[in-house]
Design a protein around this motif. Structure first.
Motif, mmCIF file in Angstrom:
data_model
loop_
_atom_site.group_PDB
_atom_site.id
_atom_site.type_symbol
_atom_site.label_atom_id
_atom_site.label_comp_id
_atom_site.label_asym_id
_atom_site.label_seq_id
_atom_site.Cartn_x
_atom_site.Cartn_y
_atom_site.Cartn_z
ATOM 1 N N ILE A 193 -43.780 -13.310 108.724
ATOM 2 C CA ILE A 193 -43.073 -12.969 107.787
ATOM 3 C C ILE A 193 -43.484 -13.321 106.493
ATOM 4 N N LEU A 194 -43.295 -14.722 106.264
ATOM 5 C CA LEU A 194 -43.478 -15.282 105.033
ATOM 6 C C LEU A 194 -44.955 -15.183 104.664
ATOM 7 N N ALA A 195 -45.916 -15.298 105.453
ATOM 8 C CA ALA A 195 -47.188 -15.247 105.077
ATOM 9 C C ALA A 195 -47.546 -13.869 104.512
ATOM 10 N N ALA A 196 -47.003 -12.914 105.115
ATOM 11 C CA ALA A 196 -47.034 -11.478 104.471
ATOM 12 C C ALA A 196 -46.247 -11.186 103.244
ATOM 13 N N HIS A 197 -45.033 -11.866 103.171
ATOM 14 C CA HIS A 197 -43.986 -11.559 101.958
ATOM 15 C C HIS A 197 -43.395 -12.825 101.417
ATOM 16 N N PRO A 198 -44.249 -13.701 100.673
ATOM 17 C CA PRO A 198 -43.652 -14.959 100.383
ATOM 18 C C PRO A 198 -42.627 -15.160 99.637
ATOM 19 N N ASP A 199 -42.094 -14.007 98.868
ATOM 20 C CA ASP A 199 -41.041 -13.710 98.165
ATOM 21 C C ASP A 199 -39.750 -13.580 98.975
ATOM 22 N N ARG A 200 -39.804 -13.292 100.356
ATOM 23 C CA ARG A 200 -38.797 -13.178 100.948
ATOM 24 C C ARG A 200 -37.908 -14.539 101.602
ATOM 25 N N ARG A 201 -36.734 -14.440 101.884
ATOM 26 C CA ARG A 201 -36.173 -15.618 102.557
ATOM 27 C C ARG A 201 -35.919 -15.225 103.770
ATOM 28 N N VAL A 202 -36.207 -16.091 104.782
ATOM 29 C CA VAL A 202 -36.101 -15.998 106.198
ATOM 30 C C VAL A 202 -35.277 -17.244 106.665
ATOM 31 N N GLU A 203 -34.058 -17.276 106.979
ATOM 32 C CA GLU A 203 -33.523 -18.234 107.938
ATOM 33 C C GLU A 203 -33.408 -17.928 109.467
ATOM 34 N N ILE A 204 -33.600 -19.042 110.128
ATOM 35 C CA ILE A 204 -33.554 -18.825 111.656
ATOM 36 C C ILE A 204 -32.596 -19.725 112.305
ATOM 37 N N ARG A 205 -31.958 -19.414 113.452
ATOM 38 C CA ARG A 205 -31.009 -20.079 114.278
ATOM 39 C C ARG A 205 -31.281 -19.641 115.836
ATOM 40 N N ALA A 206 -31.239 -20.856 116.503
ATOM 41 C CA ALA A 206 -31.459 -20.463 118.103
ATOM 42 C C ALA A 206 -29.673 -19.983 118.311
ATOM 43 N N LEU A 207 -29.600 -18.954 119.397
ATOM 44 C CA LEU A 207 -28.487 -18.455 119.674
ATOM 45 C C LEU A 207 -28.534 -17.724 121.028
ATOM 46 N N ASP A 208 -27.642 -18.278 121.887
ATOM 47 C CA ASP A 208 -27.311 -17.567 123.112
ATOM 48 C C ASP A 208 -26.244 -16.831 122.873
ATOM 49 N N VAL A 209 -26.341 -15.595 123.094
ATOM 50 C CA VAL A 209 -25.171 -14.638 122.594
ATOM 51 C C VAL A 209 -24.131 -14.536 123.628
ATOM 52 N N ASN A 210 -24.335 -15.158 124.740
ATOM 53 C CA ASN A 210 -23.373 -15.332 125.917
ATOM 54 C C ASN A 210 -22.255 -16.616 125.654
ATOM 55 N N ASP A 211 -22.610 -17.433 124.748
ATOM 56 C CA ASP A 211 -22.178 -18.427 124.363
ATOM 57 C C ASP A 211 -20.943 -18.131 123.057
ATOM 58 N N ASP A 212 -19.740 -17.730 123.334
ATOM 59 C CA ASP A 212 -18.883 -17.334 122.296
ATOM 60 C C ASP A 212 -18.630 -18.055 121.194
ATOM 61 N N GLU A 213 -18.414 -19.319 121.380
ATOM 62 C CA GLU A 213 -18.206 -20.157 120.236
ATOM 63 C C GLU A 213 -19.505 -20.459 119.320
ATOM 64 N N GLU A 214 -20.476 -20.182 120.024
ATOM 65 C CA GLU A 214 -21.943 -20.387 119.391
ATOM 66 C C GLU A 214 -22.248 -18.889 118.448
ATOM 67 N N VAL A 215 -21.865 -17.948 119.286
ATOM 68 C CA VAL A 215 -22.038 -16.647 118.191
ATOM 69 C C VAL A 215 -21.106 -16.776 116.818
ATOM 70 N N PHE A 216 -19.932 -17.367 116.906
ATOM 71 C CA PHE A 216 -19.328 -17.661 115.687
ATOM 72 C C PHE A 216 -19.691 -18.383 114.957
ATOM 73 N N ALA A 217 -20.259 -19.638 115.390
ATOM 74 C CA ALA A 217 -20.713 -20.593 114.451
ATOM 75 C C ALA A 217 -21.819 -20.190 113.951
ATOM 76 N N VAL A 218 -22.844 -19.515 114.493
ATOM 77 C CA VAL A 218 -24.284 -19.030 113.857
ATOM 78 C C VAL A 218 -23.936 -17.990 112.813
#
Length: 249
Positions: A46-71
């Motif tokens: 995405i950044l190669a095609a749109h270098p002016d965009r901001r893209v943040e990423i995080r690992a998330l297992d949606v079955n982990d309730d605490e992790e969902v809220f934290a992420v």
């Protein structure tokens, strides 16, 4: 107007293509999924095609309730606000009830409904505090009516999450938090790998997601996508006599 959009299940399929198309439309992205390496590849693309965009990423297992809220909270802190949250992560496993496939059915139920409830809680916590936001639930055309065999549990979960979102829309009517439910038909993706390639109603990932993104950008209350043939078929699916409906599915 540029928005900050959080998408769960963004490492592949519909989630990844939504990220590409929203970035092309000028939006910044908060992307999460279990496979962090796939998210890293997607961010680089995405950044190669749109270098002016901001893209943040995080690992998330949606079955982990605490992790969902934290992420979700961490993404909110990264950007200062989240304008749109798309609950997209899901599974397509299943077996006819009573045939020994309980583990697969339970996994699908937990991921598609219980985890979606957790994501909805985390999203609405943020939107209520902001008093603004756009909540998007990705359901399925299978939510229109109970389906047989391996689709029974999956269809039930997709009906369930649609009702979650519809309940929120009822509650929030007239307030600055909008709610959209998207009902995708046959769109090429990892989840639809088991659908025969000759299925005449299957559309490409790019075309199908373009219809999804268009409906989301317009903040429609609900949309069957692509509209043709799925909008008219939704009426048939809901009301066709069972003998006819059985021949359709």
């Amino acid at each position: 107007m540029s928005k900050t959009i959080l998408i769960t299940g963004a490492s592949a399929g519909l989630g990844a293509e939504m990220a590409r198309q929203f970035a092309a439309a000028g939006h910044d992205l908060a992307l999460c999924a279990r496979r962090l390496e796939r998210l890293e590849e997607l961010r680089a693309e995405i950044l190669a095609a749109h270098p002016d965009r901001r893209v943040e990423i995080r690992a998330l297992d949606v079955n982990d309730d605490e992790e969902v809220f934290a992420v979700f909270r961490a993404f909110r802190d990264d950007f200062g606000t989240l304008d749109r949250i798309i609950v997209n992560a899901g599974l397509g496993k299943g077996a006819p009830l009573g045939t020994g496939g309980h583990a697969a059915n339970r996994e699908t139920a937990m991921t598609n409904f219980v985890a979606a409830l957790t994501q909805s809680e985390a999203a609405m916590e943020i939107f209520r505090a902001q008093n603004a936001g756009h909540f998007v639930m990705i359901s399925s055309m299978s939510a229109m009516r109970g389906l047989p065999k391996s689709m029974t549990t999956y269809a039930a979960t997709k009906a369930g999450v649609a009702h979650l979102a519809e309940g929120l829309r009822h509650e929030l009517h007239g307030k600055p938090i909008s709610v959209t439910v998207i009902y995708p038909g046959y769109i090429a993706s990892e989840m639809n790998d088991q659908v025969p390639s000759e299925q005449p109603m299957m559309v490409s990932t790019e075309k199908g997601v373009r219809a999804m993104v268009d409906a989301i950008e317009k903040e429609k209350a609900s949309a069957c996508v692509p509209a043709l043939p799925w909008a008219p078929l939704s009426v048939v699916m809901k009301h066709a006599p069972l003998p006819l409906f059985r021949r359709m599915v």
